[in-house]
Design a protein around this motif. Structure first.
Motif, PDB file in Angstrom:
ATOM      1  N   ASP A  36       0.838  -1.199   0.000  1.00 20.10           N
ATOM      2  CA  ASP A  36       0.000   0.000   0.000  1.00 20.10           C
ATOM      3  C   ASP A  36       0.874   1.250   0.000  1.00 20.10           C
ATOM      4  O   ASP A  36       1.996   1.240   0.514  1.00 20.10           O
ATOM      5  CB  ASP A  36      -0.901   0.050   1.237  1.00 20.10           C
ATOM      6  N   LEU A  37       0.340   2.322  -0.566  1.00 21.34           N
ATOM      7  CA  LEU A  37       1.012   3.618  -0.556  1.00 21.34           C
ATOM      8  C   LEU A  37       0.232   4.546   0.362  1.00 21.34           C
ATOM      9  O   LEU A  37      -0.991   4.632   0.284  1.00 21.34           O
ATOM     10  CB  LEU A  37       1.080   4.202  -1.962  1.00 21.34           C
ATOM     11  N   ILE A  38       0.955   5.248   1.233  1.00 19.50           N
ATOM     12  CA  ILE A  38       0.353   6.175   2.178  1.00 19.50           C
ATOM     13  C   ILE A  38       0.960   7.547   1.915  1.00 19.50           C
ATOM     14  O   ILE A  38       2.182   7.696   1.890  1.00 19.50           O
ATOM     15  CB  ILE A  38       0.651   5.749   3.634  1.00 19.50           C
ATOM     16  N   ILE A  39       0.112   8.548   1.708  1.00 23.14           N
ATOM     17  CA  ILE A  39       0.613   9.911   1.597  1.00 23.14           C
ATOM     18  C   ILE A  39       1.046  10.322   2.993  1.00 23.14           C
ATOM     19  O   ILE A  39       0.305  10.164   3.953  1.00 23.14           O
ATOM     20  CB  ILE A  39      -0.459  10.858   1.035  1.00 23.14           C
ATOM     21  N   GLN A  40       2.269  10.823   3.091  1.00 20.84           N
ATOM     22  CA  GLN A  40       2.831  11.147   4.401  1.00 20.84           C
ATOM     23  C   GLN A  40       1.834  11.960   5.217  1.00 20.84           C
ATOM     24  O   GLN A  40       1.394  13.026   4.796  1.00 20.84           O
ATOM     25  CB  GLN A  40       4.135  11.925   4.246  1.00 20.84           C
ATOM     26  N   PRO A  41       1.447  11.459   6.370  1.00 23.93           N
ATOM     27  CA  PRO A  41       0.446  12.155   7.187  1.00 23.93           C
ATOM     28  C   PRO A  41       0.966  13.471   7.749  1.00 23.93           C
ATOM     29  O   PRO A  41       2.173  13.666   7.906  1.00 23.93           O
ATOM     30  CB  PRO A  41       0.179  11.175   8.331  1.00 23.93           C
ATOM     31  N   ARG A  42       0.029  14.334   8.039  1.00 26.85           N
ATOM     32  CA  ARG A  42       0.303  15.589   8.744  1.00 26.85           C
ATOM     33  C   ARG A  42       1.219  16.527   7.963  1.00 26.85           C
ATOM     34  O   ARG A  42       2.012  17.252   8.534  1.00 26.85           O
ATOM     35  CB  ARG A  42       0.853  15.309  10.134  1.00 26.85           C
ATOM     36  N   THR A  43       1.116  16.471   6.620  1.00 23.66           N
ATOM     37  CA  THR A  43       1.969  17.330   5.800  1.00 23.66           C
ATOM     38  C   THR A  43       1.168  18.186   4.824  1.00 23.66           C
ATOM     39  O   THR A  43       1.746  18.743   3.896  1.00 23.66           O
ATOM     40  CB  THR A  43       2.997  16.504   5.002  1.00 23.66           C
ATOM     41  N   HIS A  44      -0.149  18.301   5.009  1.00 25.03           N
ATOM     42  CA  HIS A  44      -0.937  19.122   4.074  1.00 25.03           C
ATOM     43  C   HIS A  44      -0.423  20.553   4.092  1.00 25.03           C
ATOM     44  O   HIS A  44      -0.116  21.096   5.145  1.00 25.03           O
ATOM     45  CB  HIS A  44      -2.428  19.071   4.413  1.00 25.03           C
ATOM     46  N   GLY A  45      -0.320  21.122   2.921  1.00 27.77           N
ATOM     47  CA  GLY A  45       0.189  22.472   2.781  1.00 27.77           C
ATOM     48  C   GLY A  45       1.707  22.543   2.671  1.00 27.77           C
ATOM     49  O   GLY A  45       2.258  23.609   2.464  1.00 27.77           O
ATOM     50  N   GLN A  46       2.382  21.417   2.797  1.00 32.07           N
ATOM     51  CA  GLN A  46       3.837  21.396   2.638  1.00 32.07           C
ATOM     52  C   GLN A  46       4.156  20.905   1.225  1.00 32.07           C
ATOM     53  O   GLN A  46       3.657  19.869   0.803  1.00 32.07           O
ATOM     54  CB  GLN A  46       4.484  20.491   3.684  1.00 32.07           C
ATOM     55  N   PRO A  47       4.985  21.621   0.484  1.00 33.92           N
ATOM     56  CA  PRO A  47       5.194  21.312  -0.928  1.00 33.92           C
ATOM     57  C   PRO A  47       6.013  20.052  -1.202  1.00 33.92           C
ATOM     58  O   PRO A  47       5.921  19.493  -2.274  1.00 33.92           O
ATOM     59  CB  PRO A  47       5.936  22.543  -1.455  1.00 33.92           C
ATOM     60  N   ASN A  48       6.820  19.604  -0.269  1.00 32.46           N
ATOM     61  CA  ASN A  48       7.716  18.482  -0.549  1.00 32.46           C
ATOM     62  C   ASN A  48       7.362  17.246   0.267  1.00 32.46           C
ATOM     63  O   ASN A  48       8.211  16.668   0.944  1.00 32.46           O
ATOM     64  CB  ASN A  48       9.174  18.888  -0.281  1.00 32.46           C
ATOM     65  N   GLY A  49       6.116  16.833   0.182  1.00 31.11           N
ATOM     66  CA  GLY A  49       5.688  15.648   0.916  1.00 31.11           C
ATOM     67  C   GLY A  49       6.286  14.376   0.347  1.00 31.11           C
ATOM     68  O   GLY A  49       6.883  14.361  -0.725  1.00 31.11           O
ATOM     69  N   GLU A  50       6.117  13.320   1.105  1.00 29.68           N
ATOM     70  CA  GLU A  50       6.609  12.007   0.696  1.00 29.68           C
ATOM     71  C   GLU A  50       5.447  11.035   0.578  1.00 29.68           C
ATOM     72  O   GLU A  50       4.376  11.257   1.118  1.00 29.68           O
ATOM     73  CB  GLU A  50       7.584  11.447   1.732  1.00 29.68           C
ATOM     74  N   VAL A  51       5.703   9.954  -0.117  1.00 31.59           N
ATOM     75  CA  VAL A  51       4.804   8.813  -0.160  1.00 31.59           C
ATOM     76  C   VAL A  51       5.527   7.687   0.550  1.00 31.59           C
ATOM     77  O   VAL A  51       6.732   7.499   0.384  1.00 31.59           O
ATOM     78  CB  VAL A  51       4.471   8.413  -1.619  1.00 31.59           C
ATOM     79  N   TRP A  52       4.785   6.986   1.392  1.00 31.47           N
ATOM     80  CA  TRP A  52       5.345   5.855   2.117  1.00 31.47           C
ATOM     81  C   TRP A  52       4.785   4.565   1.540  1.00 31.47           C
ATOM     82  O   TRP A  52       3.573   4.412   1.409  1.00 31.47           O
ATOM     83  CB  TRP A  52       4.992   5.938   3.587  1.00 31.47           C
ATOM     84  N   GLU A  53       5.669   3.642   1.192  1.00 26.34           N
ATOM     85  CA  GLU A  53       5.241   2.316   0.748  1.00 26.34           C
ATOM     86  C   GLU A  53       5.369   1.354   1.916  1.00 26.34           C
ATOM     87  O   GLU A  53       6.423   1.262   2.541  1.00 26.34           O
ATOM     88  CB  GLU A  53       6.096   1.815  -0.416  1.00 26.34           C
ATOM     89  N   VAL A  54       4.275   0.651   2.199  1.00 27.51           N
ATOM     90  CA  VAL A  54       4.288  -0.305   3.306  1.00 27.51           C
ATOM     91  C   VAL A  54       5.166  -1.484   2.912  1.00 27.51           C
ATOM     92  O   VAL A  54       4.910  -2.174   1.925  1.00 27.51           O
ATOM     93  CB  VAL A  54       2.865  -0.785   3.659  1.00 27.51           C
TER      94      VAL A  54
END
Length: 97
Positions: A36-54
Motif C-alpha cells: 500500500d502507498l500512504i501519503i505522508q500524514p500531517r503534511t498538508h500544505g507542505q510542498p515536498n511531501g513524501e509517499v510511504w510504501e508499506v
C-alpha cells in the motif's frame, strides 16, 4: 481499547525512525497492507511531501481480548510524483490535451 497502528519510517543503517501513532479510523477502517502507498500524514500544505510504501507489517495482539492490540508498520519513503502531489493537495491531476 482500540487497535493502535504505529508507522515507522525506515532510517538506513539506524534501522527504523521514530513512529507515528494512528487508529483504524484514520485509515478509513482499513489496515495498511504490504505494498500500500500512504501519503505522508500531517503534511498538508507542505510542498515536498513524501509517499510511504508499506514494506512490512508486524501484529502484536496484546495480552488478551480487546486489550490494546498494535500493528507495527514499516514504511519506505520516497518523493511524491506530480500526480501524487495533486492528490495530496486535493486536486485532480491534469488531463492530457
Amino acid at each position: 481499547m482500540a487497535t493502535v497502528i504505529r508507522i515507522y519510517p525506515e532510517a538506513g543503517d539506524a534501522g527504523i525512525g521514530p513512529h507515528l501513532e494512528f487508529n483504524l479510523s484514520d485509515f478509513g477502517g482499513q489496515l495498511p497492507n504490504t505494498g500500500d502507498l500512504i501519503i505522508q500524514p500531517r503534511t498538508h500544505g507542505q510542498p515536498n511531501g513524501e509517499v510511504w510504501e508499506v514494506a512490512t507489517r508486524y501484529f502484536d495482539p496484546g495480552p488478551g481480548f480487546d486489550a490494546g492490540a498494535c500493528l507495527h508498520v514499516i514504511v519506505r519513503a520516497r518523493a511524491m510524483t506530480p500526480a501524487e502531489r495533486a492528490l495530496h493537495e486535493g486536486l485532480s491531476p491534469a488531463l492530457p490535451a
